[in-house]
Write an enzyme that holds these catalytic residues in place. Structure first.
Site: not given
Length: 581
Positions: A403-404
């Site tokens: 998620e990043g």
């Protein structure tokens, strides 16, 4: 406590209000319905998933499909899907409780999260009626499984650098490109794929596994979460109907980043849930293993590790439920019957982008520290695959990349926060930093007030002297993020503990100890980050004066943390687990 505001809580505004003056949802506020669904998820994990732990980690794709199907029968795949399309349309608080239970088995949790969150929610929020009607009922039931395909070999953190293309030909989109590291790719039926229309407009498309031109590569051999399917998705002149464009031409960035915000919230919840399981088996081992004629739990430095695990769980829960409370309140303002429901709800989610990234960064790093403490407590056995500590150490490492990356999220925290400060309707950074300091009598509230004052002083200087250019200094930006992280975590835990005390909760005294341990140590980290950020902003006499101003804000009195940790550990030993669940 300070009077609680009834105004909507803005994202990032926690820095500008006295501790406790904003509403704060806590796990103790969970509804009976939410707790019942969480219990059903717990029974499912204990009865269906955990007995198959080894088989799952051997990457049994049919078993993964089977288990997701059973989860669908229970309704826990459709928690966030509107009722009109076969879901339960429950709040994010319920989804958070379920995610904590799913986190007991990391590989299955990854498959579940990829399906229910980043795989399904783009269609929930951005799909038109026809798309929702076709896909959501099957995704809610588990008949179909979803995947999310954004990353490419050359564009991970730089999502806008994607090279996959889409061209409209004779009423069909023709897509070409390769997507990397796609969870559930080995058995997914539906892929939300991002590609650039005519090489320029990043957009999202719904692709089915049976569409011509879709194939997948071999399973990746991974460090951890070995039981989750991870493959490349290959698009070679993949032809899909024109009506499979999701959300409109050029809306890909909005969809991608909006959905990632939800994934970040959820990673924080999963991290707290996994931490509870790690604490439980570490506590059991430490109580049974003896050295020098005593159990490991009798030794102070082992008590420190066990207590710290509980502290991280308590703080993580407090942050997650606080944030989800804000989010649910904002989402409830829009009914799914509204024509603009998806866009309105996505704006509500985007409002808390700072808090979403903080949940992800803090939770993933807390879980990794807990996994490391577990390995160390197990000693040599912690390095052996015959014991559970080795597995969680490998499995949870991905969370700081999912998620990043945490590096990207730290830049997002700082950048988004500073962007929201200033202007007639912006957050009052400079004004609050210059205001007289009003210190509460309660020692922990005083600690929070001092931490905010120190942080705001240096962040305001960064904003006024450097403006947006401060973001070019990534180390300085990370320090700004760390200040915000520590203060949000500290305040969330302290206010939750105070509320438990006021309510006469049976674990109120333990909650106070957990919050105080974190607040005491977080204060030192805030002080250090503020001083080092000051060094990035000034030098010589100006720096000396700035540091003197920071030091003039008297530090809180220290507490004997060994005493607090001993009390925490004794409560853990008596219960055999994290007792606040």
């Amino acid at each position: 406590m300070a009077e609680t505001s009834l105004l909507p809580v803005r994202g990032g505004s926690f820095m500008f209000h006295p501790a406790g003056s904003l509403r704060q949802f806590t796990p103790e506020d969970s509804s009976e319905e939410a707790l019942a669904i969480a219990e059903a998820a717990r029974d499912f994990m204990n009865g269906e998933v955990m007995p198959r732990d080894e088989a799952i980690d051997r990457l049994d794709l049919e078993l993964n499909r089977e288990l997701l199907g059973k989860a669908g029968e229970l309704g826990i795949l459709g928690i966030e899907i509107p009722e009109a399309y076969g879901g339960l349309d429950l709040d994010k608080k319920t989804a958070l409780l379920v995610l904590e239970e799913m986190a007991k088995q990391a590989s299955f949790s990854t498959s579940y999260g990829a399906h229910t969150s980043i795989g399904t929610l783009p269609i929930v929020y951005f799909g038109n009626h026809a798309q929702k009607s076709k896909y959501l009922p099957k995704l809610a039931s588990g008949e179909w499984v979803a995947a999310y395909a954004l990353t490419e070999a050359g564009s991970g953190s730089d999502a806008l650098g994607a090279k996959a293309t889409a061209v409209l030909e004779d009423g069909h989109w023709v897509l070409n490109g390769t997507k990397a590291w796609i969870t559930n790719a080995g058995f997914a039926d539906v892929f939300v794929v991002f590609a650039k229309i005519n090489g320029t407009h990043l957009s999202a498309f719904i692709i089915e596994k049976t569409d011509p031109g879709v194939s997948t590569g071999a399973e990746e051999k991974k460090l951890g979460i070995k039981g989750s399917s991870t493959r490349t998705v290959i698009l070679e002149n993949c032809r899909i109907p024109e009506d499979r464009l999701l959300g409109g031409k050029g809306k890909g960035a909005r969809i991608a980043f909006g959905i990632l915000n939800i994934g970040r919230f959820k990673l924080g919840a999963s991290s707290a849930g996994a931490g509870k399981r790690v604490l439980e088996y570490t506590l059991k081992y430490a109580g049974e293993r003896t050295q020098f004629g005593k159990p490991l739990t009798a030794f102070g430095l082992i008590q420190q590790k066990l207590a710290n695990m509980a502290v991280r769980i308590f703080v993580g829960e407090s942050m997650n439920f606080r944030t989800i409370g804000y989010l649910d309140e904002a989402l409830a303002r829009t009914s799914w019957e509204s024509e603009t429901a998806g866009a309105d709800k996505m704006r509500a989610i985007e409002e808390y982008a700072v808090e979403a990234s903080m949940a992800k960064v803090w939770g993933s790093e807390a879980l990794f520290a807990t996994a490391d403490d577990a390995v160390q407590t197990f000693g040599g056995a912690g390095f052996s695959a015959e014991y559970p500590a080795e597995k969680i150490y490998r499995d949870c490492r991905i969370n700081r990349i999912f998620e990043g990356t945490n590096e990207i999220n730290r830049l997002l925290i700082a950048g988004t926060f500073l962007k929201r400060c200033g202007g007639p309707e912006g957050l009052p950074l400079v004004e609050t930093a210059a205001a007289p300091l009003d210190l509460p009598e309660d020692p922990l509230l005083r600690t929070i007030a001092l931490a905010k004052a120190r942080a705001l002083k240096v962040i305001a200087l960064a904003q006024s002297d450097w403006g947006p250019k401060i973001l070019d200094n990534q180390e300085a930006s990370a320090r700004i993020s760390n200040l915000l992280l520590e203060i949000y975590a500290m305040e969330s835990a302290v206010i939750r503990a105070r509320r438990m005390i006021e309510a006469g909760h049976r674990w109120a005294a333990l909650a106070r100890d957990l919050a105080e341990v974190y607040a005491q140590e977080a204060w030192n980290r805030v002080q250090g980050e503020a001083r080092m950020l000051a060094a990035e902003l000034a030098s010589d006499a100006v720096l000396d004066a700035l540091v003197a101003d920071l030091l003039a804000m008297h530090a809180p009195s220290p507490a004997p943390l060994s005493v607090l940790r001993n009390r925490i550990t004794q409560a853990l030993i008596e219960q055999g687990r994290y007792p606040l669940s």
